[in-house]
Write a protein that holds these residues in place. Structure first.
Motif, short mmCIF file in Angstrom:
data_model
loop_
_atom_site.label_atom_id
_atom_site.label_comp_id
_atom_site.label_asym_id
_atom_site.label_seq_id
_atom_site.Cartn_x
_atom_site.Cartn_y
_atom_site.Cartn_z
N GLU A 81 4.88 15.45 -0.54
CA GLU A 81 3.91 15.14 -1.39
C GLU A 81 4.67 14.15 -2.78
O GLU A 81 3.87 13.40 -3.40
N LYS A 82 5.80 14.36 -2.96
CA LYS A 82 6.64 13.51 -3.92
C LYS A 82 6.61 12.16 -3.40
O LYS A 82 6.27 11.07 -4.20
N LYS A 83 6.71 11.82 -1.92
CA LYS A 83 6.59 10.58 -1.44
C LYS A 83 5.23 10.00 -1.21
O LYS A 83 5.07 8.80 -1.13
N LEU A 84 4.33 10.58 -1.00
CA LEU A 84 2.91 10.25 -0.83
C LEU A 84 2.03 10.65 -2.16
O LEU A 84 1.55 11.94 -2.26
N PRO A 85 1.88 9.61 -3.29
CA PRO A 85 1.29 10.13 -4.38
C PRO A 85 0.05 10.37 -4.08
O PRO A 85 -0.86 10.09 -2.96
N LEU A 93 2.88 -0.08 -8.17
CA LEU A 93 3.25 -0.57 -6.96
C LEU A 93 3.76 -2.00 -6.78
O LEU A 93 4.78 -2.58 -6.09
N ILE A 94 2.55 -2.77 -7.65
CA ILE A 94 3.15 -4.18 -7.72
C ILE A 94 4.26 -4.49 -8.30
O ILE A 94 5.26 -5.22 -7.96
N ARG A 95 4.37 -3.59 -9.50
CA ARG A 95 5.81 -3.80 -10.42
C ARG A 95 7.11 -3.66 -9.54
O ARG A 95 8.26 -4.28 -9.65
N THR A 96 7.03 -2.43 -8.74
CA THR A 96 7.79 -2.05 -7.89
C THR A 96 8.43 -3.18 -6.92
O THR A 96 9.59 -3.28 -6.76
N ILE A 97 7.44 -3.72 -6.22
CA ILE A 97 7.66 -4.78 -5.34
C ILE A 97 8.08 -6.01 -5.98
O ILE A 97 9.45 -6.52 -5.57
N THR A 98 7.62 -6.45 -7.11
CA THR A 98 8.12 -7.47 -7.73
C THR A 98 9.39 -7.38 -8.45
O THR A 98 10.41 -8.39 -8.12
N ARG A 150 8.65 6.44 -2.55
CA ARG A 150 7.30 6.42 -1.95
C ARG A 150 7.50 5.83 -0.47
O ARG A 150 8.18 5.15 -0.29
N ILE A 151 6.49 6.34 0.29
CA ILE A 151 6.46 6.00 1.90
C ILE A 151 5.87 4.48 1.73
O ILE A 151 4.59 4.47 1.46
N PHE A 152 6.60 3.55 2.40
CA PHE A 152 6.17 2.30 2.66
C PHE A 152 6.38 2.09 4.13
O PHE A 152 7.26 2.47 4.68
N ASN A 153 5.25 1.09 4.71
CA ASN A 153 5.76 0.45 6.13
C ASN A 153 5.47 -1.07 5.97
O ASN A 153 4.65 -1.52 5.00
N ILE A 154 6.36 -1.63 6.59
CA ILE A 154 6.41 -3.03 6.46
C ILE A 154 6.00 -3.59 8.04
O ILE A 154 6.44 -2.92 8.89
N ALA A 180 1.03 0.74 1.78
CA ALA A 180 1.50 2.06 0.81
C ALA A 180 0.59 3.20 1.37
O ALA A 180 -0.61 2.91 1.72
N TYR A 181 0.99 4.18 1.05
CA TYR A 181 0.11 5.45 1.51
C TYR A 181 -0.03 6.43 0.38
O TYR A 181 0.91 6.47 -0.47
N THR A 182 -1.24 6.84 0.20
CA THR A 182 -1.70 7.87 -0.68
C THR A 182 -2.20 9.06 -0.06
O THR A 182 -2.63 9.27 1.15
#
Length: 185
Positions: A81-85, A93-98, A150-154, A180-182
């Motif tokens: 749940e912490k990794k899946l908001p 999310l955009i700030r994290t990626i940039t 956070r859980i991401f997939n590329i 990204a997953y929620t």
């Protein structure tokens, strides 16, 4: 006369034997036979209850193991749940990626959000991204994205060289999707 003297005659013995046989037949047909069905039903019920009791005893012996497994699953759920908001958090999310791309001095050519789609327990949000850098920097970037809380997939990674082979030595264009997953509520 024999009754008066206390002696039982042969005829009285036969009558008593016939009455005893009739009494036994009556007792068997009116009392014991109907009870036999009830006794059989009671035995079947008793056997069923004993089988259930044995099954419940086996389950009770496993209760400690099941409780430990349940606690472990609860802990894993909290971590997930912490990794899946529960919300999309698009700006963060955009700030994290940039920020991650800037950390490695990568040039972000484009960042486009896509349409969301739902799974049974989660919602996915794809973001198309196009970056410029060299091969090793891309490896570090993907590694850091994968290690975020956070859980991401590329997916759909497409790497091409930039310009002619002499000019673009080490310079690559990469286009890919970050998913990204929620948590689905």
């Amino acid at each position: 006369m024999a009754i008066e003297t206390g002696k039982i005659t042969q005829q009285q013995k036969i009558v008593l034997a016939v009455l005893a046989v009739v009494g036994l037949i009556f007792f068997y047909s009116k009392v014991y036979a109907p009870m036999g069905g009830k006794i059989k039903d009671a035995r079947n019920t008793l056997q069923e209850k004993q089988a259930k009791l044995r099954s419940m005893k086996k389950k009770a012996q496993k209760l400690d193991v099941l409780e430990k497994e349940f606690k472990l699953l609860e802990e894993q759920l909290k971590v997930t749940e912490k990794k899946l908001p529960k919300t999309q958090e698009l700006p963060e999310l955009i700030r994290t990626i940039t920020r991650t791309a800037e950390k490695y001095n990568m040039e972000v050519d484009s960042l486009r959000p896509g349409g969301s789609s739902g799974g049974q327990y989660y919602i996915t949000y794809p973001y198309s991204l196009s970056l410029q850098s060299d091969y090793h920097i891309f490896g570090r970037f993907f590694s850091e994205i994968a290690q975020l809380d956070r859980i991401f997939n590329i997916s759909n990674l497409n790497i091409t060289t930039r310009g002619s082979s002499e000019e673009s030595q080490g310079n690559l264009n990469a286009s890919f999707s970050i998913i990204a997953y929620t948590f689905k509520q």
